[in-house]
Design a protein around this motif. Structure first.
Motif, PDB file in Angstrom:
ATOM      1  N   ASN A 129     -42.829  -0.176  26.412  1.00 26.10           N
ATOM      2  CA  ASN A 129     -44.176  -0.004  25.890  1.00 26.10           C
ATOM      3  C   ASN A 129     -45.140  -0.310  27.035  1.00 26.10           C
ATOM      4  O   ASN A 129     -45.075  -1.403  27.612  1.00 26.10           O
ATOM      5  CB  ASN A 129     -44.394  -0.958  24.712  1.00 26.10           C
ATOM      6  CG  ASN A 129     -45.767  -0.823  24.097  1.00 26.10           C
ATOM      7  OD1 ASN A 129     -46.778  -0.759  24.786  1.00 26.10           O
ATOM      8  ND2 ASN A 129     -45.805  -0.809  22.779  1.00 26.10           N
ATOM      9  N   CYS A 188     -42.983   5.865  30.692  1.00 23.02           N
ATOM     10  CA  CYS A 188     -42.644   4.692  29.880  1.00 23.02           C
ATOM     11  C   CYS A 188     -41.660   5.057  28.775  1.00 23.02           C
ATOM     12  O   CYS A 188     -40.716   4.307  28.496  1.00 23.02           O
ATOM     13  CB  CYS A 188     -43.907   4.068  29.287  1.00 23.02           C
ATOM     14  SG  CYS A 188     -44.914   3.198  30.506  1.00 23.02           S
ATOM     15  N   ASN A 244     -53.037   4.402  17.507  1.00 20.78           N
ATOM     16  CA  ASN A 244     -52.364   3.355  18.265  1.00 20.78           C
ATOM     17  C   ASN A 244     -51.365   3.987  19.235  1.00 20.78           C
ATOM     18  O   ASN A 244     -51.132   5.200  19.207  1.00 20.78           O
ATOM     19  CB  ASN A 244     -51.697   2.340  17.329  1.00 20.78           C
ATOM     20  CG  ASN A 244     -50.573   2.940  16.512  1.00 20.78           C
ATOM     21  OD1 ASN A 244     -49.828   3.796  16.964  1.00 20.78           O
ATOM     22  ND2 ASN A 244     -50.448   2.490  15.279  1.00 20.78           N
ATOM     23  N   TYR A 245     -50.757   3.138  20.077  1.00 17.26           N
ATOM     24  CA  TYR A 245     -49.876   3.683  21.104  1.00 17.26           C
ATOM     25  C   TYR A 245     -48.706   4.469  20.516  1.00 17.26           C
ATOM     26  O   TYR A 245     -48.355   5.535  21.018  1.00 17.26           O
ATOM     27  CB  TYR A 245     -49.367   2.586  22.057  1.00 17.26           C
ATOM     28  CG  TYR A 245     -48.335   3.154  22.990  1.00 17.26           C
ATOM     29  CD1 TYR A 245     -48.715   4.071  23.976  1.00 17.26           C
ATOM     30  CD2 TYR A 245     -46.982   2.867  22.852  1.00 17.26           C
ATOM     31  CE1 TYR A 245     -47.783   4.657  24.808  1.00 17.26           C
ATOM     32  CE2 TYR A 245     -46.045   3.447  23.683  1.00 17.26           C
ATOM     33  CZ  TYR A 245     -46.447   4.339  24.658  1.00 17.26           C
ATOM     34  OH  TYR A 245     -45.525   4.933  25.470  1.00 17.26           O
ATOM     35  N   LEU A 247     -48.203  -1.106  27.077  1.00 21.98           N
ATOM     36  CA  LEU A 247     -49.055  -2.273  26.825  1.00 21.98           C
ATOM     37  C   LEU A 247     -48.296  -3.557  27.115  1.00 21.98           C
ATOM     38  O   LEU A 247     -48.868  -4.519  27.650  1.00 21.98           O
ATOM     39  CB  LEU A 247     -49.571  -2.245  25.392  1.00 21.98           C
ATOM     40  CG  LEU A 247     -50.349  -0.986  24.992  1.00 21.98           C
ATOM     41  CD1 LEU A 247     -50.770  -1.073  23.533  1.00 21.98           C
ATOM     42  CD2 LEU A 247     -51.535  -0.755  25.907  1.00 21.98           C
ATOM     43  N   ASP A 248     -47.006  -3.569  26.813  1.00 21.28           N
ATOM     44  CA  ASP A 248     -46.179  -4.745  27.099  1.00 21.28           C
ATOM     45  C   ASP A 248     -46.016  -4.956  28.600  1.00 21.28           C
ATOM     46  O   ASP A 248     -46.109  -6.088  29.081  1.00 21.28           O
ATOM     47  CB  ASP A 248     -44.802  -4.616  26.453  1.00 21.28           C
ATOM     48  CG  ASP A 248     -44.847  -4.686  24.940  1.00 21.28           C
ATOM     49  OD1 ASP A 248     -45.861  -5.171  24.376  1.00 21.28           O
ATOM     50  OD2 ASP A 248     -43.857  -4.242  24.314  1.00 21.28           O
ATOM     51  N   VAL A 289     -47.994  -3.976  30.977  1.00 23.46           N
ATOM     52  CA  VAL A 289     -49.282  -4.399  31.538  1.00 23.46           C
ATOM     53  C   VAL A 289     -49.499  -5.887  31.245  1.00 23.46           C
ATOM     54  O   VAL A 289     -49.900  -6.650  32.133  1.00 23.46           O
ATOM     55  CB  VAL A 289     -50.447  -3.542  30.999  1.00 23.46           C
ATOM     56  CG1 VAL A 289     -51.797  -4.164  31.329  1.00 23.46           C
ATOM     57  CG2 VAL A 289     -50.375  -2.133  31.560  1.00 23.46           C
ATOM     58  N   ALA A 290     -49.213  -6.303  30.026  1.00 20.74           N
ATOM     59  CA  ALA A 290     -49.364  -7.720  29.667  1.00 20.74           C
ATOM     60  C   ALA A 290     -48.454  -8.588  30.533  1.00 20.74           C
ATOM     61  O   ALA A 290     -48.878  -9.647  31.020  1.00 20.74           O
ATOM     62  CB  ALA A 290     -49.069  -7.928  28.190  1.00 20.74           C
TER      63      ALA A 290
END
Length: 102
Positions: free
Chosen positions: A81, A75, A2-3, A83-84, A86-87
């Protein structure tokens, strides 16, 4: 993986190499741009419908990994994060660009 695992592995690698002093946002941005240029170089002088050979695909994957690594280091410096963010950007784009399609 995972990240968080990836981030910890990258930080451990950076720290083991003693590269922390080089990991400021400006230098990371320069490195990210250089790696992105190496992605582009794979396609230089190729027609738009060029099919990648196995070697070219492997090279592309390596260069994409390099760009992601520098992005992840940036980052980490910003305390975000990826992924956050990008979301969040996808949500922003959805609200901005999909309104006219309703």
């Amino acid at each position: 993986m995972n990240y968080q695992d990836v981030e910890q592995a990258l930080i451990a690698f950076r720290d083991k190499k003693g590269w922390q002093k080089y990991h400021n946002l400006k230098d990371l941005a320069v490195s990210l741009n250089l790696e992105a240029s190496e992605v582009l170089e794979i396609f230089q002088w190729q027609p738009s419908d060029h099919e990648l050979s196995d070697d070219e695909r492997q090279h592309l994957e390596e260069e994409l990994a390099d760009t992601l690594i520098y992005t992840f280091y940036m980052c980490e410096k910003l305390g975000v994060n990826p992924l956050d963010i990008v979301a969040n950007k996808m949500q922003f784009n959805k609200s901005r660009h999909w309104k006219t399609e309703e």
